[in-house]
Scaffold this active site. Structure first.
Site, PDB file in Angstrom:
ATOM      1  N   LYS A   1       0.809  -1.222   0.000  1.00 50.05           N
ATOM      2  CA  LYS A   1       0.000   0.000   0.000  1.00 50.05           C
ATOM      3  C   LYS A   1       0.841   1.271   0.000  1.00 50.05           C
ATOM      4  CE  LYS A   1      -4.380  -1.675   1.324  1.00 50.05           C
ATOM      5  NZ  LYS A   1      -5.181  -2.356   2.263  1.00 50.05           N
TER       6      LYS A   1
ATOM      7  N   LYS B   1      -4.807  -8.771  -5.874  1.00 49.03           N
ATOM      8  CA  LYS B   1      -6.087  -9.067  -5.215  1.00 49.03           C
ATOM      9  C   LYS B   1      -7.162  -8.042  -5.607  1.00 49.03           C
ATOM     10  CE  LYS B   1      -6.507  -6.754  -0.744  1.00 49.03           C
ATOM     11  NZ  LYS B   1      -6.855  -6.784   0.641  1.00 49.03           N
TER      12      LYS B   1
ATOM     13  N   LYS C   1     -10.840  -2.838  -2.474  1.00 51.79           N
ATOM     14  CA  LYS C   1     -11.784  -1.722  -2.552  1.00 51.79           C
ATOM     15  C   LYS C   1     -11.105  -0.369  -2.673  1.00 51.79           C
ATOM     16  CE  LYS C   1     -13.316  -2.467   2.143  1.00 51.79           C
ATOM     17  NZ  LYS C   1     -12.091  -2.395   2.939  1.00 51.79           N
TER      18      LYS C   1
HETATM   19  N1  AQP Z   1      -9.711  -9.926  -2.557  1.00 53.42           N
HETATM   20  C1  AQP Z   1      -9.982 -10.473  -1.388  1.00 53.42           C
HETATM   21  N2  AQP Z   1     -10.092 -11.803  -1.255  1.00 53.42           N
HETATM   22  C2  AQP Z   1     -10.375 -12.359  -0.063  1.00 53.42           C
HETATM   23  N3  AQP Z   1     -10.570 -11.667   1.068  1.00 53.42           N
HETATM   24  C3  AQP Z   1     -10.470 -10.328   0.976  1.00 53.42           C
HETATM   25  N4  AQP Z   1     -10.611  -9.343   1.889  1.00 53.42           N
HETATM   26  C4  AQP Z   1     -10.413  -8.157   1.302  1.00 53.42           C
HETATM   27  N5  AQP Z   1     -10.154  -8.313  -0.004  1.00 53.42           N
HETATM   28  C5  AQP Z   1     -10.181  -9.663  -0.233  1.00 53.42           C
HETATM   29  C6  AQP Z   1     -10.928  -9.586   3.282  1.00 53.42           C
HETATM   30  O1  AQP Z   1     -11.955  -8.683   3.648  1.00 53.42           O
HETATM   31  C7  AQP Z   1     -11.720  -8.243   4.968  1.00 53.42           C
HETATM   32  C8  AQP Z   1     -11.689  -6.745   4.882  1.00 53.42           C
HETATM   33  O2  AQP Z   1     -10.568  -6.183   5.230  1.00 53.42           O
HETATM   34  P1  AQP Z   1     -10.423  -4.630   5.384  1.00 53.42           P
HETATM   35  O3  AQP Z   1     -11.410  -3.884   4.628  1.00 53.42           O
HETATM   36  O4  AQP Z   1     -10.399  -4.364   6.823  1.00 53.42           O
HETATM   37  O5  AQP Z   1      -9.024  -4.372   4.804  1.00 53.42           O
HETATM   38  P2  AQP Z   1      -8.289  -4.887   3.577  1.00 53.42           P
HETATM   39  O6  AQP Z   1      -7.708  -6.238   3.822  1.00 53.42           O
HETATM   40  O7  AQP Z   1      -7.338  -3.830   3.297  1.00 53.42           O
HETATM   41  O8  AQP Z   1      -9.415  -5.106   2.483  1.00 53.42           O
HETATM   42  P3  AQP Z   1      -9.715  -4.472   1.090  1.00 53.42           P
HETATM   43  O9  AQP Z   1     -11.164  -4.644   0.867  1.00 53.42           O
HETATM   44  O10 AQP Z   1      -8.833  -4.970   0.027  1.00 53.42           O
HETATM   45  O11 AQP Z   1      -9.456  -3.008   1.289  1.00 53.42           O
HETATM   46  P4  AQP Z   1      -8.324  -2.147   0.685  1.00 53.42           P
HETATM   47  O12 AQP Z   1      -8.572  -2.079  -0.760  1.00 53.42           O
HETATM   48  O13 AQP Z   1      -8.507  -0.875   1.350  1.00 53.42           O
HETATM   49  O14 AQP Z   1      -7.040  -2.818   0.974  1.00 53.42           O
HETATM   50  C9  AQP Z   1     -10.466  -8.922   5.461  1.00 53.42           C
HETATM   51  O15 AQP Z   1     -10.819 -10.096   6.151  1.00 53.42           O
HETATM   52  C10 AQP Z   1      -9.761  -9.271   4.190  1.00 53.42           C
HETATM   53  O16 AQP Z   1      -8.916 -10.385   4.327  1.00 53.42           O
END
Ligand code: AQP
Length: 342
Positions: free
Chosen positions: A119, A207, A210
């Site tokens: 990130k 991956k 969001k």
């Molecule tokens: N692509 C993915 N496949 C499987 N699991 C996923 N998670 C996120 N993307 C995938 C799971 O969703 C939960 C949300 O985590 P979060 O929003 O607290 O943070 P993150 O891991 O940073 O998730 P995002 O959605 O990808 O957000 P951004 O884009 O901001 O990084 C966790 O259980 C994660 O494993």
């Protein structure tokens, strides 16, 4: 005896994706159905974590409530007496414990975190909040003595850190925190052989996320089902001309097989056997597109019927309960480190 705790959270930094649904929401709901009665389930929104990467601050508060609606629409039973929903920033022990933990976590540990590296890569300025994200997550877990934390593969290192820190603190001060289970135990508790990682449809080596601007590679849970189907029909695959589950050689095809397996509640082995050595990528995409379309139609219909005031009432009640639990745990560590009288 108190019930063991299952804990999970999803940031409200943007609209939820199919990756969030398959990697975190669906596994939690399955767990609730399987273990309600035996376990306490904490489903919280890490709203403080939500701006470790840039967000639209004027949307954050509403996004948090919208996400909670999606959990409920996905099947989370908030009337279950063992299930608690809360917002991280409404319980100040999370940030207080983070500071204490910061003094027991090494710089090198945080600097090694893959999520931080990914990130921060190529960014001109990176916030200390992003660097410290895993320390706040460790506090989220240890405050409630959580044993199982169903999260996607991308969060594995963070769970391992929480475990290391709990062991480190218990070794120094005696038994203060419950030690979260090891990653393999976490997987078998969720009936998984490997962590779930849904990939971008356009760039299947990365991956689905969001916070990354990848509209044609990302399915949002709010996407119109027809638009979502179009994204799947134009997903990147390869030119090998056969269907196999092999993320190294065929990441796009494997991603579709994984989506099909998870949405049809079958194992990846079952789905792979069904498709193995078939050659029609269009057919494979069509099956995935239909499953995703049905999920979105059903979910969006249910979201509309959810009454926000029921969620707000439940939040107020649970935040009060969890505030007391978290404060008691914080007090124990404050005593241990010498901030409060023993
Ligand atoms: N692509 C993915 N496949 C499987 N699991 C996923 N998670 C996120 N993307 C995938 C799971 O969703 C939960 C949300 O985590 P979060 O929003 O607290 O943070 P993150 O891991 O940073 O998730 P995002 O959605 O990808 O957000 P951004 O884009 O901001 O990084 C966790 O259980 C994660 O494993």
């Amino acid at each position: 005896m108190e019930k063991p705790v299952i804990l999970t959270g999803i940031r409200s930094n943007g609209e939820l994706t199919l990756g969030n649904y398959l990697g975190a929401i669906k596994p939690l709901i399955k767990m609730q159905a399987m273990h309600a009665g035996e376990y306490q389930i904490n489903m919280f929104v890490p709203d403080l974590h939500s701006f470790t990467t840039p967000v639209e601050h004027n949307l954050l508060y509403e996004n948090t409530l919208n996400n909670l609606k999606i959990f409920v629409a996905s099947g989370l039973d908030i009337n279950n007496s063992d299930t608690y929903i809360y917002r991280q920033s409404f319980i100040s022990s999370h940030t207080e414990l983070t500071w204490i933990l910061d003094c027991f976590i090494y710089f090198g540990e945080l600097n090694r975190m893959t999520q931080f590296k990914e990130k921060s890569d190529g960014k001109e300025s990176v916030s200390v909040g992003l660097f410290n994200y895993p320390a706040l997550m460790t506090a989220d877990i240890l405050l409630y003595d959580a044993k199982y934390i169903p999260v996607g593969e991308d969060q594995r290192q963070h769970i391992e850190l929480a475990r290391d820190v709990a062991i480190r603190i218990n070794n120094q001060f005696g038994s203060i925190f419950t030690i979260p289970e090891e990653w393999n135990q976490q997987l078998s508790f969720s009936n998984l052989h490997q962590g779930i990682r849904i990939r971008s449809l356009k760039h299947p080596e990365a991956k689905m996320s969001k916070s990354i601007d990848d509209p044609s590679g990302t399915i949002l849970l709010t996407d119109n089902p027809q638009d979502a189907a179009k994204k799947i029909m134009s997903a990147t695959t390869d030119s090998l001309g056969h269907i196999n589950y092999d993320f190294k050689l065929q990441p796009g095809v494997s991603n579709l097989l994984q989506i099909i397996a998870l949405l049809s509640d079958r194992t990846i082995e079952e789905v792979t056997i069904e498709w193995q050595n078939q050659t029609n990528y269009g057919e494979l995409k069509k099956v995935a597109a239909d499953l995703v379309g049905s999920l979105l139609s059903e979910l969006q219909g249910k979201v509309k019927s959810i009454d926000q005031s029921t969620i707000l009432d439940k939040l107020t009640q649970d935040e009060e309960s969890m505030r007391a639990v978290a404060a008691a745990k914080l007090y124990k560590i404050q005593q241990a480190v010498g901030l409060r009288q023993k």
